[in-house]
Design an enzyme around this catalytic site. Structure first.
Site, PDB file in Angstrom:
ATOM      1  N   ASP A 123      -8.484  11.368   3.081  1.00  0.00           N
ATOM      2  CA  ASP A 123      -8.874  10.814   4.380  1.00  0.00           C
ATOM      3  C   ASP A 123     -10.288  10.252   4.402  1.00  0.00           C
ATOM      4  O   ASP A 123     -10.705   9.682   5.419  1.00  0.00           O
ATOM      5  CB  ASP A 123      -8.750  11.888   5.471  1.00  0.00           C
ATOM      6  CG  ASP A 123      -7.300  12.173   5.822  1.00  0.00           C
ATOM      7  OD1 ASP A 123      -6.505  11.219   5.856  1.00  0.00           O
ATOM      8  OD2 ASP A 123      -6.963  13.345   6.058  1.00  0.00           O
ATOM      9  N   ASP A 184       0.331   7.727   3.969  1.00  0.00           N
ATOM     10  CA  ASP A 184      -0.928   7.391   4.644  1.00  0.00           C
ATOM     11  C   ASP A 184      -2.014   6.981   3.644  1.00  0.00           C
ATOM     12  O   ASP A 184      -2.906   6.191   3.968  1.00  0.00           O
ATOM     13  CB  ASP A 184      -1.466   8.581   5.440  1.00  0.00           C
ATOM     14  CG  ASP A 184      -0.406   9.383   6.179  1.00  0.00           C
ATOM     15  OD1 ASP A 184       0.719   9.523   5.647  1.00  0.00           O
ATOM     16  OD2 ASP A 184      -0.713   9.914   7.254  1.00  0.00           O
TER      17      ASP A 184
END
Length: 411
Positions: A123, A184
Site C-alpha cells: 500500500d 489491488d
C-alpha cells in the site's frame, strides 16, 4: 476541382452551421458541468477541513457511515492515508486554490514516517504516490522526490523473483499462505515505474513489468474476471490457488478488484507500451462493462445475491471511469475508443447526480461505496478513495475536453 460555394444549396450550408454550433454548445456545456463538479468537490473538502480535529494523530479522513455526517479519522499508518492529501493536491490543481495546496502539503508531510520501514506493505503506492507523487508533479519539490524514491525501494524489497510478484500483505502470510498477491497491487506498480524514470534503478521497471505479466497469467479466470488474492508457493513459484478476501466468494467478480485491474493494466501499457497490456486492459474492462446496471454504478460484487437491493460501490465506478478515460486515448479502434470515453462520461454523470453526491448530507463528495462487505465494514458509506478517484476522473475528463495531456498539470 473545387465546388463553387454558389453551387452548394443554402439550406445545406445553414444545416452544417447549425450542426457545428450545436456541437460547440454541447462541448461548452460539458466543460461547465465538469467545472461545476470540481467546484462542488472543493466545497466539500473545505467543509471537511473545518471538521478535522486539531492536535490528534488521527486526523486523516477515511469514511462516513450512514446515517452519520462526520468522518472517521485514521493516522498515517492506515492504507487509506494517502487519498486525502492526494485529493487535496488534485483539488489544488483543478481550482488553483492556494489554501488547498498548503493543506495538501501539510497532510502529505505527515506520511513521511512510512518510508522508515523497509518492506512495509504494498500500500506504499496508494499512500506515498497519491500524496507525494501528486505533490511532486505539481510543485517539483525535491524533498518530495526523495521520499518517493525511498518508498519505491521499500516496495521493491517485497518482490519475490521466484514467484514473479510483490508480496502484498506481509502481515497475512501466516493466515493466507507463503506468498499472497492481491489485484489491488497493480495500482501500486506505478510508483516503481515512476521511480525507474526519475533516478531509481532500472530493476524497479523490471519488477513492475514482471509483476504485471505474472498477474496477467495467474490472476484471472477464463472470462477475464479477477480473483482478489492469489497464493503462491515461495519455493517453486507456482500458483497454489485464487481466493477472495473482500469479495462475495472465491469465484465471484468483486467490483473494485476488477476496477483495480482495468486501471492497473491501462497504466502498465502507458509505462511500457507493451501491446499485451493494452489488449488485456480491454478484456478486463469489457467483462466489467457487460455486467453493469443501467446507471453504470456497479453492485459491490457482480455475483453476490440480493438483486437490485444489494449495495453499490461508487468507489469502483470512480476508479473505472478514470481508467476508461485513459484507456480511450490508447485504443486504436476509434469506435471502441469512443465507447470507452462515452461510458466513462456516463459513469461520471451518475456519480455527479443527487443519487450519489453527498451534498448537504455529509462533507464527503460521494455516497454509496462499499469497503469490506464480508467484514461488515464501510457498507453503503462515503469513503475517501471514492472521492480521490472521482476527482481524478473529473480532472482527466477536463483535460480531454481541452485537448490537454492527461499527465501534465491542468493550466
Amino acid at each position: 476541382m473545387y465546388l463553387k460555394s454558389s453551387l452548394i444549396p443554402k439550406a445545406i450550408v445553414s444545416s452544417l452551421i447549425c450542426i457545428v454550433f450545436f456541437h460547440l454548445c454541447c462541448q461548452a456545456q460539458q466543460i461547465r458541468t465538469v467545472e461545476t463538479s470540481i467546484k462542488y468537490c472543493q466545497s466539500q473538502a473545505i467543509k471537511t477541513l473545518k471538521q478535522i480535529p486539531e492536535g490528534d494523530e488521527n486526523d486523516i479522513p477515511r469514511s462516513i457511515q450512514r446515517p452519520e455526517n462526520s468522518w472517521r479519522y485514521v493516522n498515517y499508518k492506515d492504507w487509506c492515508s494517502g487519498f486525502w492529501p492526494g485529493e487535496l493536491w488534485l483539488l489544488y490543481e483543478g481550482t488553483k486554490n492556494k489554501d488547498l495546496g498548503m493543506e495538501a502539503d501539510r497532510f502529505t508531510r505527515q506520511l513521511q514516517p512510512l518510508v522508515n520501514h523497509p518492506g512495509y506493505d504494498h500500500d506504499l503506492g496508494f499512500q506515498i504516490f497519491n500524496s507525494y507523487g501528486n505533490g511532486y508533479r505539481l510543485t517539483k519539490n525535491e524533498a518530495y522526490k526523495k521520499i518517493i524514491l525511498t518508498a519505491a525501494d521499500s516496495l521493491a524489497k517485497l518482490f519475490n523473483p521466484k514467484v514473479g510478484t510483490i508480496l502484498s500483505w506481509p502481515q497475512n502470510v501466516n493466515k493466507m499462505g507463503p506468498h499472497n498477491t492481491i489485484i489491488d497491487n497493480m495500482i501500486n506498480l506505478e510508483l516503481l515505474f515512476w521511480a525507474s524514470r526519475n533516478g531509481g534503478p532500472k530493476r524497479y521497471y523490471n519488477i513492475a513489468k514482471t509483476h504485471a505479466s505474472t498477474t496477467m497469467r495467474n490472476h484471472f479466470r477464463p472470462d477475464f474476471s479477477s480473483y482478489h488474492v492469489v497464493i503462491y508457493d515461495t519455493v517453486s513459484g507456482r500458483k497454489i490457488k485464487g481466493i477472495t478476501h473482500q469479495g462475495y466468494s472465491d469465484s465471484s467478480m468483486w467490483a473494485r478488484g476488477q476496477s483495480w485491474a482495468i486501471y492497473g493494466f491501462t497504466m502498465c501499457y502507458r509505462e511500457t507500451k507493451d501491446p499485451a497490456f493494452l489488449d488485456f486492459a480491454q478484456k478486463v474492462a469489457n467483462i466489467y462493462l457487460k455486467k453493469l446496471p443501467k446507471d453504470y454504478i456497479p453492485y459491490w460484487d457482480f455475483d453476490a445475491p440480493g438483486g437490485p437491493q444489494k449495495p453499490r460501490d461508487a468507489s469502483a465506478a470512480c476508479v473505472t471511469a478514470s481508467a476508461l478515460l485513459e484507456l480511450s486515448t490508447f485504443v486504436k479502434d476509434k469506435v471502441l475508443a469512443r465507447k470507452y470515453r462515452m461510458v466513462a462520461e456516463k459513469m461520471i454523470g451518475s456519480l455527479s447526480s443527487p443519487q450519489y453526491q453527498s451534498r448537504s448530507l455529509n462533507p464527503a463528495a460521494l455516497m454509496h461505496s462499499t469497503g469490506h462487505f464480508p467484514n461488515g465494514s464501510e457498507i453503503d458509506a462515503s469513503i475517501i478513495y471514492a472521492d480521490y478517484y472521482y476527482m481524478e476522473a473529473l480532472l482527466r475528463l477536463s483535460k480531454l475536453q481541452r485537448g490537454s495531456n492527461l499527465y501534465q498539470p491542468l493550466k
